[in-house]
Design a protein around this motif. Structure first.
Motif, PDB file in Angstrom:
ATOM      1  N   ASP A 130     -20.122  -7.602  12.198  1.00 20.88           N
ATOM      2  CA  ASP A 130     -18.807  -7.211  12.193  1.00 20.88           C
ATOM      3  C   ASP A 130     -17.589  -8.177  11.808  1.00 20.88           C
ATOM      4  O   ASP A 130     -17.688  -9.336  12.317  1.00 20.88           O
ATOM      5  N   LEU A 131     -16.572  -7.747  11.055  1.00 22.74           N
ATOM      6  CA  LEU A 131     -15.738  -8.930  10.707  1.00 22.74           C
ATOM      7  C   LEU A 131     -14.533  -8.678  11.335  1.00 22.74           C
ATOM      8  O   LEU A 131     -13.960  -7.425  11.475  1.00 22.74           O
ATOM      9  N   HIS A 132     -13.829  -9.714  11.675  1.00 17.72           N
ATOM     10  CA  HIS A 132     -12.586  -9.779  12.488  1.00 17.72           C
ATOM     11  C   HIS A 132     -11.514 -10.661  11.671  1.00 17.72           C
ATOM     12  O   HIS A 132     -11.630 -11.617  11.341  1.00 17.72           O
ATOM     13  N   PHE A 133     -10.247 -10.197  11.346  1.00 23.41           N
ATOM     14  CA  PHE A 133      -9.434 -10.410  10.276  1.00 23.41           C
ATOM     15  C   PHE A 133      -8.024 -10.862  11.209  1.00 23.41           C
ATOM     16  O   PHE A 133      -7.719  -9.880  11.907  1.00 23.41           O
ATOM     17  N   VAL A 134      -7.566 -12.125  11.165  1.00 20.94           N
ATOM     18  CA  VAL A 134      -6.319 -12.276  11.814  1.00 20.94           C
ATOM     19  C   VAL A 134      -5.362 -13.122  10.873  1.00 20.94           C
ATOM     20  O   VAL A 134      -6.059 -13.875  10.171  1.00 20.94           O
ATOM     21  N   GLY A 135      -4.179 -12.832  10.621  1.00 17.65           N
ATOM     22  CA  GLY A 135      -3.537 -13.552   9.747  1.00 17.65           C
ATOM     23  C   GLY A 135      -1.874 -12.944   9.879  1.00 17.65           C
ATOM     24  O   GLY A 135      -1.440 -12.149  10.385  1.00 17.65           O
ATOM     25  N   GLU A 136      -1.491 -13.119   8.585  1.00 16.89           N
ATOM     26  CA  GLU A 136       0.069 -12.684   8.204  1.00 16.89           C
ATOM     27  C   GLU A 136       0.161 -12.685   6.791  1.00 16.89           C
ATOM     28  O   GLU A 136      -0.369 -13.489   6.007  1.00 16.89           O
ATOM     29  N   VAL A 137       0.879 -11.720   6.522  1.00 19.49           N
ATOM     30  CA  VAL A 137       1.456 -11.268   4.924  1.00 19.49           C
ATOM     31  C   VAL A 137       2.286 -12.356   4.684  1.00 19.49           C
ATOM     32  O   VAL A 137       3.630 -12.234   5.263  1.00 19.49           O
ATOM     33  N   LEU A 138       2.112 -13.267   3.691  1.00 22.55           N
ATOM     34  CA  LEU A 138       3.107 -14.569   3.245  1.00 22.55           C
ATOM     35  C   LEU A 138       4.154 -13.869   2.109  1.00 22.55           C
ATOM     36  O   LEU A 138       5.368 -14.162   2.593  1.00 22.55           O
ATOM     37  N   ALA A 139       3.537 -13.122   1.326  1.00 18.69           N
ATOM     38  CA  ALA A 139       4.299 -12.703   0.128  1.00 18.69           C
ATOM     39  C   ALA A 139       3.738 -11.407  -0.656  1.00 18.69           C
ATOM     40  O   ALA A 139       2.384 -11.386  -0.333  1.00 18.69           O
ATOM     41  N   ILE A 140       4.585 -10.572  -0.900  1.00 18.29           N
ATOM     42  CA  ILE A 140       4.020  -9.231  -1.803  1.00 18.29           C
ATOM     43  C   ILE A 140       4.942  -9.623  -3.244  1.00 18.29           C
ATOM     44  O   ILE A 140       5.934  -9.631  -3.133  1.00 18.29           O
ATOM     45  N   ARG A 141       3.976  -9.177  -4.057  1.00 19.28           N
ATOM     46  CA  ARG A 141       4.555  -9.308  -5.584  1.00 19.28           C
ATOM     47  C   ARG A 141       4.035  -8.421  -6.775  1.00 19.28           C
ATOM     48  O   ARG A 141       2.729  -8.147  -6.126  1.00 19.28           O
ATOM     49  N   SER A 142       4.478  -7.821  -7.575  1.00 18.34           N
ATOM     50  CA  SER A 142       3.912  -6.888  -8.512  1.00 18.34           C
ATOM     51  C   SER A 142       2.854  -7.804  -9.128  1.00 18.34           C
ATOM     52  O   SER A 142       3.477  -8.911  -9.807  1.00 18.34           O
ATOM     53  N   ALA A 143       2.051  -7.281  -9.669  1.00 21.72           N
ATOM     54  CA  ALA A 143       1.142  -8.116 -10.770  1.00 21.72           C
ATOM     55  C   ALA A 143       1.470  -7.929 -11.858  1.00 21.72           C
ATOM     56  O   ALA A 143       2.151  -6.889 -12.398  1.00 21.72           O
ATOM     57  N   ASP A 144       1.397  -9.103 -12.988  1.00 22.69           N
ATOM     58  CA  ASP A 144       1.911  -8.690 -14.449  1.00 22.69           C
ATOM     59  C   ASP A 144       0.932  -8.213 -15.150  1.00 22.69           C
ATOM     60  O   ASP A 144      -0.490  -8.323 -14.468  1.00 22.69           O
ATOM     61  N   PRO A 145       1.079  -7.614 -16.316  1.00 26.82           N
ATOM     62  CA  PRO A 145       0.290  -6.901 -17.383  1.00 26.82           C
ATOM     63  C   PRO A 145      -0.923  -7.931 -17.253  1.00 26.82           C
ATOM     64  O   PRO A 145      -2.168  -7.445 -17.497  1.00 26.82           O
ATOM     65  N   LYS A 146      -0.839  -9.199 -17.675  1.00 26.89           N
ATOM     66  CA  LYS A 146      -2.262  -9.952 -18.001  1.00 26.89           C
ATOM     67  C   LYS A 146      -3.007 -10.172 -16.679  1.00 26.89           C
ATOM     68  O   LYS A 146      -4.048  -9.932 -16.924  1.00 26.89           O
ATOM     69  N   GLU A 147      -2.441 -10.253 -15.601  1.00 28.08           N
ATOM     70  CA  GLU A 147      -3.359 -10.164 -14.583  1.00 28.08           C
ATOM     71  C   GLU A 147      -3.953  -8.926 -14.044  1.00 28.08           C
ATOM     72  O   GLU A 147      -5.473  -8.783 -13.913  1.00 28.08           O
ATOM     73  N   LEU A 148      -3.379  -8.000 -14.442  1.00 25.96           N
ATOM     74  CA  LEU A 148      -4.039  -6.587 -14.028  1.00 25.96           C
ATOM     75  C   LEU A 148      -5.364  -6.574 -15.205  1.00 25.96           C
ATOM     76  O   LEU A 148      -6.200  -6.048 -15.174  1.00 25.96           O
ATOM     77  N   GLU A 149      -5.010  -6.949 -16.586  1.00 22.60           N
ATOM     78  CA  GLU A 149      -6.095  -6.652 -17.690  1.00 22.60           C
ATOM     79  C   GLU A 149      -7.318  -7.622 -17.318  1.00 22.60           C
ATOM     80  O   GLU A 149      -8.430  -7.145 -17.283  1.00 22.60           O
ATOM     81  N   ALA A 150      -6.784  -8.911 -16.544  1.00 23.23           N
ATOM     82  CA  ALA A 150      -8.180  -9.763 -16.169  1.00 23.23           C
ATOM     83  C   ALA A 150      -8.835  -9.018 -15.095  1.00 23.23           C
ATOM     84  O   ALA A 150     -10.136  -9.172 -15.033  1.00 23.23           O
ATOM     85  N   ILE A 151      -8.283  -8.460 -14.227  1.00 23.51           N
ATOM     86  CA  ILE A 151      -9.035  -7.585 -13.164  1.00 23.51           C
ATOM     87  C   ILE A 151      -9.626  -6.220 -13.374  1.00 23.51           C
ATOM     88  O   ILE A 151     -10.829  -6.223 -13.170  1.00 23.51           O
ATOM     89  N   ARG A 152      -9.127  -5.526 -14.492  1.00 24.32           N
ATOM     90  CA  ARG A 152      -9.653  -4.368 -14.824  1.00 24.32           C
ATOM     91  C   ARG A 152     -10.781  -4.561 -15.859  1.00 24.32           C
ATOM     92  O   ARG A 152     -11.596  -3.906 -16.112  1.00 24.32           O
TER      93      ARG A 152
END
Length: 180
Positions: A130-152
């Motif tokens: 069982d996994l326990h996650f504790v933290g804080e969201v530091l930042a949120i930004r949109s992925a650029d097209p190159k990043e999405l291409e690399a992921i997909r």
């Protein structure tokens, strides 16, 4: 991330398994399947500065530990090009790529190296936990097209991220054909 379990006396315990820091945060692209679905579900809608503390039960994480995933293989399967056992790459605790009968590459952990055999474990290291996650969201930004291409379309050389050596694809030992 903490894993939850019991010690030899049946007492509950948590063990820190992975830690992201402000200097080295976990960065991922939400909604692209990079993380466990329940992880993304728990972070859905949070904004920068939001703190989180949640559990993912093993059934929704990496499943139960499966003894059938532990296999003893002939040591010759781990010979190098010089027809010798590759002890630089294959040792207890090492993660080694293995090819399934249908050609898929999966990672296995070396559990034991014997005289004639190597025991591998195909279970995820956190299977049954069982996994326990504790933290804080530091930042949120949109992925650029190159990043999405690399992921997909992960690195056309088989997903080795430029460190394949011999990842089993046709990219060669230097991954010169990788689009990084």
């Amino acid at each position: 991330m903490f894993i939850n379990g019991e010690d030899e006396n049946g007492n509950r315990r948590e063990e820190l398994m992975e830690q992201a820091t402000a200097k080295r945060p976990l960065v991922y692209c939400h909604g692209e399947g990079m993380m466990l679905p329940k992880f993304e579900e728990a972070l859905e809608g949070l904004e920068a500065g939001a703190k989180f503390d949640f559990w993912i039960m093993h059934e929704d994480a990496y499943g139960d530990y499966d003894e059938a995933g532990v296999m003893e293989l002939d040591k010759k399967m781990f010979y190098n090009g010089d027809n010798e056992f590759d002890s630089d790459r294959v040792y207890e605790g090492a993660i080694v790529p293995m090819r399934t009968t249908d050609g898929q590459i999966v990672n296995a952990q070396v559990a034991h190296v014997g005289i004639k055999t190597v025991t591998i474990d195909l279970n995820h290291p956190f299977a049954g936990e069982d996994l326990h996650f504790v933290g804080e969201v530091l930042a949120i930004r949109s992925a650029d097209p190159k990043e999405l291409e690399a992921i997909r379309n992960p690195h056309k050389c088989g997903g080795c991220h430029g460190n394949c050596g011999d990842c089993g694809s046709d990219c060669g030992s230097n991954c010169n054909n990788c689009e990084k």
